[in-house]
Design a protein around this motif. Sequence first.
Motif: not given
Length: 283
Positions: A140-168
């Motif tokens: 299985i390969v899950a597509i996350s985002s650099i927004a999970a590893s580096n803060t993207h100011r004003w991106f709201g839920a995106y980086g937060v949720t991609k961090s959850a994908v990384d932990h999953l």
Amino acid sequence: MSLSGKSILVTGGGSGIGAGIAAKLAAEGAAVTVVGRTAQRLAAAAASIAEAYPDAPPVRVHVADITDEEQTAGAVAAAAQHGGGLHGTVACAGGNETIGPVTQIDTAAWKRTVDLNVNGTMFTVKYAAAELVRAGGGAIVAISSIAASNTHRWFGAYGVTKSAVDHLVRLAADELGPSGVRVNGIRPGLIRTDLVAPILTSAELSADYQENTPLGRVGETSDVADLASFLLGDSSTWITGQVINVDGGQCLRRGPDFASMLEPIFGADGLRGVVERSGAEGN
């Protein structure tokens, strides 16, 4: 054709990175099932792949909303039927509806983004993993985002949720390893798709990305697809629980500065969290 004979499901396969991955997998001989919410978009992607790779196995289209658990289970079952079993899955479907300061986030949009990126990925992993375990293993390969590893100011839920994908990814890899199922993630940086067209057409934003990308170019969907193919194939059988950045090195520096795009909307004070006090808050 290193993936010849493998059956692989790709969610979000109708456009962007998902469509690029589906094309790469089909070109390598996989029986690909693309999943998404829009039949027309999926059909166009499948037709484009067939035109580009006429000798590839036909790409099957399955319409489903991955935020619906029952529909996701049905998509996994359809992919297994298409390929005579299931050997791999790419959880690519995702998005973001929350752009702006945390003090002004629309709560309903936040919840929809969490539902898509976290719950949708979880449903995909849940049912795909069960199928792979029954088949004796897979990837299985899950597509996350650099927004999970580096803060993207004003991106709201995106980086937060991609961090959850990384932990999953790490959780599932730890649990499923004994059953021969490998789980890895990919964090793309700025990839040339229709979704990021406003960034690429902004001289200021493009320059900011280039300044913070050591390799100094925009990524292509093929950059992500090449890694996804490797992680799904037989050359990576000793790799699991990894989340790999495909970002030209941007993770070494900082996330993008969207002030030039968002300050005209929210104002300089708004971007630092200033909001008018409501009547309820004053009581």
